[in-house]
Design a protein around this motif. Structure first.
Motif, PDB file in Angstrom:
ATOM      1  N   SER A  17       0.841  -1.201   0.000  1.00 42.54           N
ATOM      2  CA  SER A  17       0.000   0.000   0.000  1.00 42.54           C
ATOM      3  C   SER A  17       0.869   1.240   0.000  1.00 42.54           C
ATOM      4  CB  SER A  17      -0.887   0.018   1.243  1.00 42.54           C
ATOM      5  OG  SER A  17      -1.772  -1.058   1.196  1.00 42.54           O
ATOM      6  N   ASN A  18       0.246   2.378  -0.351  1.00 43.26           N
ATOM      7  CA  ASN A  18       0.932   3.686  -0.329  1.00 43.26           C
ATOM      8  C   ASN A  18       2.251   3.658  -1.095  1.00 43.26           C
ATOM      9  OD1 ASN A  18      -0.995   4.993   1.359  1.00 43.26           O
ATOM     10  ND2 ASN A  18      -0.114   3.936   3.123  1.00 43.26           N
ATOM     11  N   GLY A  74      -1.755  -2.497  -3.854  1.00 44.23           N
ATOM     12  CA  GLY A  74      -2.526  -2.051  -2.695  1.00 44.23           C
ATOM     13  C   GLY A  74      -2.994  -0.600  -2.794  1.00 44.23           C
ATOM     14  N   ASP A  75      -3.661  -0.132  -1.736  1.00 45.65           N
ATOM     15  CA  ASP A  75      -4.308   1.193  -1.702  1.00 45.65           C
ATOM     16  C   ASP A  75      -3.357   2.356  -1.975  1.00 45.65           C
ATOM     17  OD1 ASP A  75      -6.216  -0.438  -0.603  1.00 45.65           O
ATOM     18  OD2 ASP A  75      -5.936   0.304   1.446  1.00 45.65           O
ATOM     19  N   SER A 100      -6.251  -1.188  -8.366  1.00 49.53           N
ATOM     20  CA  SER A 100      -6.083  -0.880  -6.951  1.00 49.53           C
ATOM     21  C   SER A 100      -7.404  -0.342  -6.415  1.00 49.53           C
ATOM     22  CB  SER A 100      -4.978   0.163  -6.773  1.00 49.53           C
ATOM     23  OG  SER A 100      -4.891   0.538  -5.409  1.00 49.53           O
ATOM     24  N   GLN A 123     -12.595  -2.948  -2.121  1.00 49.78           N
ATOM     25  CA  GLN A 123     -11.619  -3.721  -1.341  1.00 49.78           C
ATOM     26  C   GLN A 123     -11.801  -5.235  -1.535  1.00 49.78           C
ATOM     27  OE1 GLN A 123      -9.014  -2.205   0.657  1.00 49.78           O
ATOM     28  NE2 GLN A 123      -8.306  -4.304   0.300  1.00 49.78           N
TER      29      GLN A 123
ATOM     30  N   GLY B 314      -3.662  -3.548   7.086  1.00 46.90           N
ATOM     31  CA  GLY B 314      -2.784  -2.818   6.172  1.00 46.90           C
ATOM     32  C   GLY B 314      -1.839  -1.905   6.949  1.00 46.90           C
TER      33      GLY B 314
END
Lengths: 203, 465
Positions: A17-18, A74-75, A100, A123, B314
């Motif tokens: 993520s990120n 991921g996000d 994503s 998600q 996460g």
């Protein structure tokens, strides 16, 4: 820009993520004055060891992902700087689709200027795709932009949302500047008004 | 209908709005630097198009410029070519460029306000995410990609999707030791780096009105770190006083005409925002990031979190991988983290007020053994002002290096960088992996916190000094 056509391609998984644009293309590669050749440096700091050899731990170095055109991540992908070098590197490496749950605004816009389709999944949809790739590495997904659908052999496909104008431009491989210049008369009219309202900006 | 400031600026810049198409908005000011523009000029040349309004552009060189030995040729041949290409492109198109040797040179987002080039109510773009800085003046200012840079040069417009609006209200006053930087980090910690995605943030409340223009620039600068397209602060008397008399500010009758527009900009009383976040000013402590994302941040008097303290899987994973990269153990006191290098500068904290804050703390101290501390003014004008005030002497006497202006270690493109494993206290805006050099570990802080860390060799709660 090449028109985006329906395709069936290997989906590579990068479950992080990120992921920021400094990771996608580190700053030492931003000094070039050309648009080409950035794929060789995509994810450089993760992808290569200190001696310059491939890092076998890095997801995209897996042989099964070598010809992938779809990148599942991921996000909040592409956060950080505005550098268009990031989508240039992604496209040059061979990806034309990213999946994503979310993207940083500027990165998202930049994708469409470079023939990349950034698909937004819910998600649970993303989780299912990730699971399918993990269980069947090298699996191919079908992306149909016209119909706005993803189809997978594991039955985890879905329909995705996309702004109509963005879809049209990708499908046709259209150049934004050409489209905008069709409004030349309106831009000129606006500028006339602007000159009257803000004369000091025009001297 | 009651409108927010964003909606007012949006409405005033709408050139084309057709069903099923992206609205086209007009761009008043276009800022440029050497890294994200060369491919745009090349595109323009290939299509045989001209820059539509050269008056709208101000360009500088900042990312690749050396901060020492400025008189020598740039050693890196690729950086040298980028700098030369910038000069050629600006010359060829008749653009106003503050090149490396120009007394007006500096970081684009520091230089532009110094000359009054951005005014309230404008739409401002730049191929740089920290364009959000200029929201401090009540301008809608945001970063764009290189294809969009080309688009704006050719058409003076951009196809844009309208953003949602987020009101961030900081109630009450800040404590004496908290700064705009701490507000920015605290907000990012609260809403996350994707919290502002799809939004334009308007900052309001007593603590925001109390900020100087420099502080407002620091805050809006980091709107992008919370994922927002732009940050905005309503113009007020401080804004007008700052602009009055500057080179590109309107003069005489034009000033009166401009003021009438500027004063109409603040959000209408009762205008609705799509989302609201509130913080109490007095609860914002000096902040220190502990991870590899600006949202991974904590108050200086707290500890490095345990990955298991996060409910979200996460975030748990992000925390453990950040701690591994940062070489930190859970529950370590922030004030026990030792540092190797201190960097004060960048478009976030490279202004005169930042150097004053650093010098105030550094005065009479010595940089700790084994620590390197560098101060990089945001522009030549900032440098000159600081030297007039003797801030350079205070810092150099305390063992700091005093450099020439540029982006420097914020993104380490110019040769100023951390070695693998080195740890910094940095006043810049991003603590991403490798941002300040491959393997480098960055902790983001305010200038006063950075200066205190330089003297102690570890983070210090400046409220206890």
């Amino acid at each position: 820009m090449q028109p985006y056509t329906k395709h069936n391609s290997i989906a590579a998984l990068m479950n992080r993520s990120n992921v920021d644009t400094d990771q996608i293309i580190p700053k030492q590669f931003l000094k070039k004055v050309e648009r080409s050749g950035f794929g060789a440096h995509l994810f450089h700091d993760w992808r290569f060891n200190a001696d310059g050899g491939d890092n076998p731990e890095f997801e995209l170095n897996k042989a099964v992902f070598k010809d992938a055109k779809i990148l599942v991540v991921g996000d909040n992908f592409g956060c950080g700087s505005s550098r268009e070098h990031a989508p240039w590197a992604i496209a040059d490496y061979g990806f034309n689709t990213i999946i994503s749950t979310s993207y940083a605004d500027i990165f998202y816009n930049n994708c469409f200027k470079n023939g990349i389709l950034p698909i937004i999944a819910a998600q649970h949809q993303l989780d299912a795709l990730m699971e399918e790739i993990t269980g069947n590495e090298g699996v191919s997904f079908e992306i149909d932009l016209e119909q706005q659908t993803i189809t997978t052999p594991g039955g985890n496909g879905f329909s995705f949302e996309l702004d109509a104008f963005r879809k049209e431009n990708l499908l046709a491989g259209l150049d934004d500047i050409g489209l905008t210049l069709k409004h030349e008369d309106k831009i000129s009219q606006y500028e006339e008004m602007h000159k009257q309202n803000f004369p000091w900006l025009w001297t | 209908m009651k409108r927010t400031m964003y909606e007012k600026i949006w409405d005033a810049h709408l050139v084309v709005d057709e069903e099923g198409k992206a609205p086209l908005i007009y761009v008043d000011r276009h800022l440029m630097h050497e890294v994200t523009s060369p491919q745009a000029f090349e595109g323009l040349r290939i299509s045989g198009l001209k820059v539509r309004n050269p008056h709208s552009i101000l360009a500088t060189m900042d990312h690749c410029v050396p901060t020492k030995d400025r008189d020598l040729p740039i050693a890196d041949p690729i950086a040298k070519k980028q700098i030369e290409t910038m000069a050629d492109n600006c010359h060829e198109n008749g653009l106003n460029l503050y090149d490396m040797k120009n007394p007006n040179n500096g970081i684009i987002h520091v230089v532009v306000p110094e000359h009054g080039f951005v005014h309230p109510g404008m739409v401002v773009v730049c191929g740089d995410s920290h364009t959000a800085t200029h929201g401090a003046f009540g301008a809608l200012a945001f970063g764009i990609g290189t294809s969009e840079v080309e688009h704006v040069m050719a058409t003076q417009t951009l196809p844009q999707k309208k953003s949602k609006t987020l009101l961030v209200k900081i109630n009450g006053k800040l404590s004496k030791f908290a700064t705009a930087k701490d507000i920015a980090l605290a907000i990012t910690g609260k809403i996350g780096t994707a919290g502002g995605t799809g939004y334009v943030i308007e900052y309001a409340g007593e603590a925001i009105s109390d900020l100087s223009m420099e502080g407002r620039m620091t805050l809006c600068n980091m709107a992008i770190e919370a994922g927002a397209r732009a940050g905005l602060i309503a113009p007020d008397q401080k804004t007008y006083d700052f602009l009055n008399g500057l080179e590109f500010a309107p003069k005489g009758d034009a000033w009166e005409q401009a003021m009438a527009y500027w004063q109409s900009l603040p959000s209408d009383e009762g205008a609705e925002f799509d989302a609201v976040v509130e913080l109490n000013g007095e609860e914002i402590a000096p902040q220190v990031t502990w991870g590899t994302s600006p949202e991974q941040v904590a108050a200086v008097n707290s500890v490095v979190p345990d990955p298991n303290s996060f409910d979200d899987d996460g975030k748990k994973l992000a925390c453990s991988s950040a701690l591994e990269y940062m070489d930190l153990q859970p529950n370590t006191k922030i004030t026990d983290i030792t540092i190797d290098l201190v960097f004060i500068g960048s478009c976030t904290n490279g202004r005169i007020e930042d150097l004053r804050a650093a010098a105030e703390v550094a005065k009479g101290t010595q940089v700790a053994d084994g620590v390197t501390a560098i101060a990089v003014p945001g522009s030549y004008h900032v440098k000159e002002q600081a030297e007039q005030e003797g801030l350079d002497k205070i810092l150099t006497e305390a063992g700091w290096e005093w450099r020439e202006p540029g982006c420097s270690m914020c993104l380490a493109m110019n040769g100023d960088e951390l070695s693998p494993g080195q740890r910094s206290a940095s006043t810049s805006n991003r603590n991403f992996e490798g941002r300040q050099g491959k393997g480098g570990r960055t902790h983001l802080v305010s200038p006063a916190m950075a200066a205190a860390a330089a003297a102690a060799g570890h983070f210090v709660d400046i409220r206890e000094l």
